[in-house]
Every structure is written in C-alpha cells, then in structure tokens.
Design a protein around this motif. Sequence first.
Motif, PDB file in Angstrom:
ATOM      1  N   HIS A   1      -3.791  -0.320   6.262  1.00 34.24           N
ATOM      2  CA  HIS A   1      -2.578   0.332   5.754  1.00 34.24           C
ATOM      3  C   HIS A   1      -2.264  -0.193   4.360  1.00 34.24           C
ATOM      4  O   HIS A   1      -1.895   0.553   3.460  1.00 34.24           O
ATOM      5  CB  HIS A   1      -1.413   0.083   6.708  1.00 34.24           C
ATOM      6  N   ARG A   2      -2.429  -1.493   4.194  1.00 32.33           N
ATOM      7  CA  ARG A   2      -2.148  -2.131   2.902  1.00 32.33           C
ATOM      8  C   ARG A   2      -3.038  -1.539   1.809  1.00 32.33           C
ATOM      9  O   ARG A   2      -2.569  -1.209   0.722  1.00 32.33           O
ATOM     10  CB  ARG A   2      -2.390  -3.634   3.056  1.00 32.33           C
ATOM     11  N   ARG A   3      -4.304  -1.393   2.145  1.00 33.33           N
ATOM     12  CA  ARG A   3      -5.231  -0.797   1.159  1.00 33.33           C
ATOM     13  C   ARG A   3      -4.805   0.623   0.808  1.00 33.33           C
ATOM     14  O   ARG A   3      -4.837   1.030  -0.346  1.00 33.33           O
ATOM     15  CB  ARG A   3      -6.667  -0.790   1.704  1.00 33.33           C
ATOM     16  N   ALA A   4      -4.387   1.362   1.821  1.00 35.32           N
ATOM     17  CA  ALA A   4      -3.972   2.753   1.584  1.00 35.32           C
ATOM     18  C   ALA A   4      -2.740   2.803   0.680  1.00 35.32           C
ATOM     19  O   ALA A   4      -2.643   3.655  -0.207  1.00 35.32           O
ATOM     20  CB  ALA A   4      -3.684   3.440   2.919  1.00 35.32           C
ATOM     21  N   GLU A   5      -1.803   1.866   0.903  1.00 32.62           N
ATOM     22  CA  GLU A   5      -0.595   1.834   0.082  1.00 32.62           C
ATOM     23  C   GLU A   5      -0.934   1.492  -1.370  1.00 32.62           C
ATOM     24  O   GLU A   5      -0.385   2.082  -2.310  1.00 32.62           O
ATOM     25  CB  GLU A   5       0.406   0.804   0.638  1.00 32.62           C
TER      26      GLU A   5
ATOM     27  N   HIS B   1       1.825  -7.839   2.202  1.00 33.62           N
ATOM     28  CA  HIS B   1       0.977  -8.793   2.937  1.00 33.62           C
ATOM     29  C   HIS B   1       1.109  -8.634   4.438  1.00 33.62           C
ATOM     30  O   HIS B   1       0.174  -8.842   5.174  1.00 33.62           O
ATOM     31  CB  HIS B   1       1.337 -10.228   2.553  1.00 33.62           C
ATOM     32  N   GLY B   2       2.322  -8.247   4.863  1.00 26.98           N
ATOM     33  CA  GLY B   2       2.558  -8.157   6.294  1.00 26.98           C
ATOM     34  C   GLY B   2       1.911  -6.937   6.935  1.00 26.98           C
ATOM     35  O   GLY B   2       1.819  -6.854   8.141  1.00 26.98           O
TER      36      GLY B   2
END
Length: 242
Positions: free
Chosen positions: A115-119, A109-110
């Motif tokens: 980047h979150r989508r990529a992870e 969430h942070g």
Amino acid sequence: MTLTTSGLRKAFGGVVALDGADVEFVPGKVNALIGPNGSGKTTFFNCVTGMIKPDAGRITYGGKDLTGRAPHVVARAGVGRTFQLCRVFPRMTAVENVLAAVRPGGLVHGLRSAHRRAEIERAHGWLTRLGIEHLAGAEARNMSWGQQKLLELAGVLMAEPNTILLDEPAGGVNPALLDRIGTLVRDLNAEGRTFVIVEHNMDLVMSISDHIVVFDRGRPIAAGPPAEIRADERVLGAYLGV
Ligand code: ADP
C-alpha cells in the motif's frame, strides 16, 4: 454534488464578514467567487472548509449538512482547498509533502509496504501531472513560489476531492505559470472535478470560469456566466464603490 450555503453569517466583533450569504455553486463546473477586498470571500472559504464556525446559517454538500464540521470531516466529504498563503512543509521534500497531505506527518511507514508503495507512486503521479516531478526530492523551501503552489495543489488532489476550492491560485505567480494553472484547472474540471476559485486576476477569472458569484459586503449581489457578470452594473458599482 452541489455546494450550497444559506443564510451564512459570521461577525468578528463588530465587523460583519458574512451577512446572510445564500450561495449555490454549479456542480461539475468552474465557479469563481469574486468581490472587492473585505467582501467576505476568505471568511466564506474558511466557514465552508470548517476552519471557522459560522454564527448562523447552513452549509450543505450533496445534501449533507457540513455546518460547523471540522476540516477533516469536510475533506472526507470530498471538498479540498488550497490557501492564499500556500501551506506546504518547507523542510519536507515535494513527494513527502504530497504524502503528508493525506496522512498528517507524512508517515506512510505504518502502512503495509504494498500500500505504501502504491501511495508513493500515486504522489509521484500527481507531481508529474502538475509538471514538478523533477523536484520530487527537493525540499519545498527550495522551490519557487509558483512551484510551491503547484505542490500544495498536488497534495489536495492526492485526497481525490470532487470539489476543489482555490484561494488566489494566480497570486504572485509568473505569466507562464499562470497559463499552466488555467489549463490545469480546465483539464481537471473536464475530468469531473468542480472548482470554486477566489481570484483577483480578472483575465484569468473571465477565461476559465463557467459561473461567477460576486460578493459585496458579506453576501452575493450577482451570479451568472462571465459575459453576464462583466456587463452587470451592480458588479461595477461594488468594485468602484458607486
Ligand atoms: P475578502 O477575502 O473578500 O478580502 P475577508 O473574508 O478576508 O474578505 O474579510 C471580510 C471582513 O472581515 C473584513 O472587514 C475583514 O477585516 C474582517 N475579518 C476577516 N477575518 C477577520 C478576523 N479573523 N478578525 C477580525 N476581522 C476579520
């Protein structure tokens, strides 16, 4: 990157689990670590990955001293591992588990949303590669033992390690999955990852390993290619106790 130990020693009370182990694994290859029960294989893995501190000796990876370093330091240096008793979070979904492997708690969430989508996409990529993408939204506790082992491996791969230590990958899995694990290890190795595998299934060990290190009483007694190890009398002696 070569993983080596020299003079590695660890005792539990009066029990000497590692007795001055000098080991060198072959980088870029599938290495196996075999030996009778109680010969120190798990203790060796635990020392190398920083779960326990050796009493003496040195552990180096690519020339870097990892002796006594914490697990996250070893992981950051590029050494990943799975556990004999498979460590996954039972009440988290498969994809959450894979994310949690690189970010404790699975808290993406942070991160910035791109980047979150990529992870998340990368996590799905590993689930697909290991053939369990259809279970991405399932809680780990509802997956079979073999699927949980693949899930744990997906988490390890998420950290992009150069060297992967597998603790009994074939333990308790069905024959179909056994084949898949063997093929996966060879494929992942062909892409440049080094493996070190502790495994009791000798058919699997002999068929996927390039280099085998044999432990007896806390130190290596033989090392070499499968054909050589199979014919080594010291190895037979260690297993048969003669
Ligand atoms: P392997 O993995 O080859 O079966 P282990 O490393 O588990 O061997 O064990 C080596 C020896 O150390 C055994 O005699 C075992 O009983 C002992 N040992 C391992 N871990 C502990 C521990 N936490 N406490 C006491 N003895 C241990």
